[in-house]
Design an enzyme around this catalytic site. Structure first.
Site, short mmCIF file in Angstrom:
data_model
loop_
_atom_site.label_atom_id
_atom_site.label_comp_id
_atom_site.label_asym_id
_atom_site.label_seq_id
_atom_site.Cartn_x
_atom_site.Cartn_y
_atom_site.Cartn_z
N CYS A 1 0.81 -1.22 0.00
CA CYS A 1 0.00 0.00 0.00
C CYS A 1 0.85 1.27 0.00
O CYS A 1 0.44 2.29 -0.57
CB CYS A 1 -0.96 -0.01 1.18
SG CYS A 1 -0.19 -0.23 2.79
N SER B 1 -4.52 2.07 9.52
CA SER B 1 -5.25 1.00 8.85
C SER B 1 -4.33 0.14 8.01
O SER B 1 -4.71 -0.97 7.61
CB SER B 1 -6.38 1.57 7.99
OG SER B 1 -5.88 2.50 7.04
N HIS C 1 -2.40 7.02 3.32
CA HIS C 1 -0.96 7.21 3.48
C HIS C 1 -0.51 8.47 2.76
O HIS C 1 -1.05 8.83 1.71
CB HIS C 1 -0.19 6.02 2.88
CG HIS C 1 -0.31 4.74 3.63
ND1 HIS C 1 -0.85 4.64 4.89
CD2 HIS C 1 0.08 3.48 3.29
CE1 HIS C 1 -0.80 3.39 5.29
NE2 HIS C 1 -0.24 2.65 4.33
#
Length: 355
Positions: A137, A167, A262
């Protein structure tokens, strides 16, 4: 679950890990994108078997995995721990499915392409193991914008710092942050050494330090010479996606008290002199990128605004003060959408189209 008469001839899709944080987002995305699928089968751990989840407005029952689960499946989306992917992805591939795997199990396998459709869609065609890997991610939060700039300027080196949402550590990360916020809310904590840690106690969850009222310069497991596994993933995956196995990349990963999305700062050096005007033009027209960059008007991407959206958002575009070949950027993306579920769905669609 039988294929609807109106869906005859469409590919069958399996979602393995449908009840997890990313799996849940996958089902939402499948319900909102163009519907190219016939039957959709859902699989999860034994404790979730029998649950009914909504996808495309229909209730679908969650089943347990077995070797015949993949009979007739064309594409299998996996969002499971590495060890589960290692066991079951080859089974799905042997049964004729193309696996799109979101774990870290196959990303650096030379026989498994690591694909971001906006950057290296062609790589999805060559899949000797029947598996296509989805990047980490953190990598996905920056690579679409970086890939667009690389295509024009030729990337020479990259220095990145990440500001990663909790998360990224799964539901346990989110639960930990919310629990810690409740402990520190309405207090004067954060004004004396160790006061936050004492209040939080052992409730640090998947993090080595309190994340509320704090930033934690660590994500992942320890690797050689003090680097973390997360930092090495960004380095190795960026090199593989861009087809640059010797690209100099230095990464520092930091966990911040943000639920989802992010962010990264990038110092990117290119082959020749760059201009901000040309960089902005590239970013403004790149698929999957939104340029949001007017600091004078207070406009730059932040996780609070980016969460729940699909693109990579880019702001603070500057040329380095001491290097005319380098650009400074701030990028931000939803780590559960483009950072995980959306990219996997895009790859699946790419495979169906015959990429």
């Amino acid at each position: 679950m039988a294929v609807d008469a109106g869906r005859a001839g469409r590919p069958t899709l399996a979602v393995v890990g449908a009840t997890g944080a990313v799996g849940t987002v996958m089902l939402q995305i499948l319900s909102h994108r163009a519907d190219i699928w016939g039957e959709i089968r859902l699989f999860a751990s034994p404790r979730s078997v029998g649950r009914k989840l909504t996808v495309r407005g229909e209730q679908v029952e969650v089943s347990a995995l077995s070797e015949d689960s993949f009979d007739g499946v064309d594409i299998a989306l996996f969002d499971v721990p590495d060890e589960v992917a290692e066991q079951w992805a080859p089974v799905a591939a042997a049964r004729g499915a193309v696996v799109v795997d979101n774990s870290g199990a196959f990303r650096m396998d030379p026989e498994v392409p690591l694909v971001v459709p906006e950057v290296n869609a062609h790589a999805a065609r060559n899949r000797p193991r029947g598996i296509v890997a989805n990047p980490n991610c953190t990598t996905l939060s920056m690579i679409v914008a970086l890939g667009a700039l690389h295509a024009e300027f030729g990337l020479r080196a990259l220095v990145a710092s990440s500001y990663q949402a909790v998360s990224g550590a799964g539901r346990a990360g989110v639960d930990t942050l919310r629990r810690q916020i409740a402990l520190v809310a309405g207090t004067e904590l954060g004004t004396a050494p160790g006061d936050v840690r004492r209040a939080v106690g052992d409730s640090t969850g998947p993090f080595p330090e309190p994340v509320a009222l704090n930033v934690v310069p660590w994500a992942g497991d320890l690797r050689a010479d003090g680097w973390s596994s997360e930092e090495m993933k960004v380095r190795d995956e960026s090199r593989k996606i861009l087809g640059m196995p010797k690209l100099p990349v230095a990464v520092t990963c930091v966990r911040v008290p943000v639920v989802t999305a992010h962010s990264l700062t990038l110092h990117a050096r290119f082959e020749g002199e760059v201009t901000v005007a040309k960089a902005r033009e590239i970013l403004a027209t790149a698929p999957g990128v939104v340029l949001y960059d007017d600091p004078g008007a207070g406009e730059f991407p932040t996780p609070a605004d980016v969460v729940g959206t699909d693109p990579t958002w880019v702001g603070r575009v500057r040329r380095a003060l001491d290097d005319p070949t380098a650009l400074e950027l701030f990028v931000c993306g939803d780590n559960l959408r483009k950072g995980s579920a959306l990219n996997a769905v895009q790859v699946a669609e790419l495979v169906v189209k015959g990429a």
